[in-house]
Design a protein around this motif. Structure first.
Motif, short mmCIF file in Angstrom:
data_model
loop_
_atom_site.label_atom_id
_atom_site.label_comp_id
_atom_site.label_asym_id
_atom_site.label_seq_id
_atom_site.Cartn_x
_atom_site.Cartn_y
_atom_site.Cartn_z
N LYS A 46 0.83 -1.20 0.00
CA LYS A 46 0.00 0.00 0.00
C LYS A 46 0.87 1.26 0.00
O LYS A 46 1.84 1.35 0.74
CB LYS A 46 -0.90 -0.01 1.24
CG LYS A 46 -1.80 1.18 1.36
CD LYS A 46 -2.63 1.06 2.62
CE LYS A 46 -3.47 2.30 2.84
NZ LYS A 46 -4.22 2.22 4.10
N GLN A 47 0.50 2.21 -0.83
CA GLN A 47 1.24 3.45 -0.89
C GLN A 47 1.08 4.24 0.40
O GLN A 47 0.08 4.15 1.09
CB GLN A 47 0.76 4.33 -2.06
CG GLN A 47 1.04 3.77 -3.40
CD GLN A 47 -0.04 2.82 -3.89
OE1 GLN A 47 -0.87 2.33 -3.12
NE2 GLN A 47 -0.03 2.53 -5.17
N CYS A 102 -5.36 0.08 -8.99
CA CYS A 102 -3.91 0.11 -8.74
C CYS A 102 -3.28 -1.26 -9.01
O CYS A 102 -3.80 -2.29 -8.58
CB CYS A 102 -3.64 0.51 -7.29
SG CYS A 102 -1.89 0.59 -6.89
N PHE A 104 0.08 -1.67 -8.34
CA PHE A 104 1.23 -1.68 -7.45
C PHE A 104 2.56 -1.74 -8.21
O PHE A 104 3.48 -2.43 -7.83
CB PHE A 104 1.12 -2.83 -6.44
CG PHE A 104 -0.12 -2.73 -5.60
CD1 PHE A 104 -0.13 -1.95 -4.46
CD2 PHE A 104 -1.28 -3.39 -5.96
CE1 PHE A 104 -1.28 -1.82 -3.69
CE2 PHE A 104 -2.44 -3.27 -5.21
CZ PHE A 104 -2.43 -2.49 -4.07
N MET A 119 6.12 3.33 -1.68
CA MET A 119 5.44 2.04 -1.74
C MET A 119 5.74 1.30 -0.44
O MET A 119 6.86 0.86 -0.21
CB MET A 119 5.91 1.22 -2.93
CG MET A 119 5.60 1.84 -4.28
SD MET A 119 3.85 2.07 -4.62
CE MET A 119 3.33 0.39 -4.87
#
Length: 148
Positions: A46-47, A102, A104, A119
């Motif tokens: 997850k950002q 997203c 990733f 990230m």
């Protein structure tokens, strides 16, 4: 072999238990802990939106992350700071990532000229409500107390 599962985490809710064996990730065999670590290290989690050493938001709302995103998953709105936000003179008043879009890939992190997008390593991203598929700024921003 799985040695620990957070009882409050999504892995536990999905049924993963201590003693389970992970045999493949992305259709690639996992034969050792090294194989597992290499497989998950290639993919960002997850950002996270970072803060600077003074606790101010790093994001200057330039929009390069959104332009770099091949999945069109990032939406932001720029605003001028009137002094009411812990940020510089220009910041993202709205910053959203659509989790269902997203992929990733990390392009957002690479495109950011100020190092605001990172990230993270949070891989437990399962949700049970469609409303939780959009991460907003509150979900992504590092708390001010952690940044200092």
């Amino acid at each position: 072999m799985v040695t620990r599962v957070d009882p409050q985490g999504a892995a536990s809710e999905a049924g993963l238990q201590r003693g389970d064996v992970i045999v493949e990730i992305d259709r690639k065999p996992v034969k050792s802990v090294d194989d597992f670590e290499k497989a998950i290290a290639k993919n960002g989690g997850k950002q996270v939106l970072m803060r600077d050493e003074n606790g101010l938001e790093k994001c200057v709302a330039c929009g390069l992350c959104s332009v770099a995103c091949p999945a069109d998953a990032i939406y932001l709105e720029a605003a001028e700071n009137d002094g009411t936000v812990q940020a510089g003179p220009r910041y993202a008043s709205v910053y959203q990532i659509h989790k269902t879009r997203c992929i990733f890939c990390g392009y957002c992190e690479e495109a950011c000229p100020v190092g605001a997008v990172f990230m993270g390593k949070d891989y437990e991203l399962a949700v049970y409500s469609k409303d939780d598929f959009v991460w907003d700024k509150a979900d992504l921003l590092v708390p001010a107390s952690v940044a200092r």
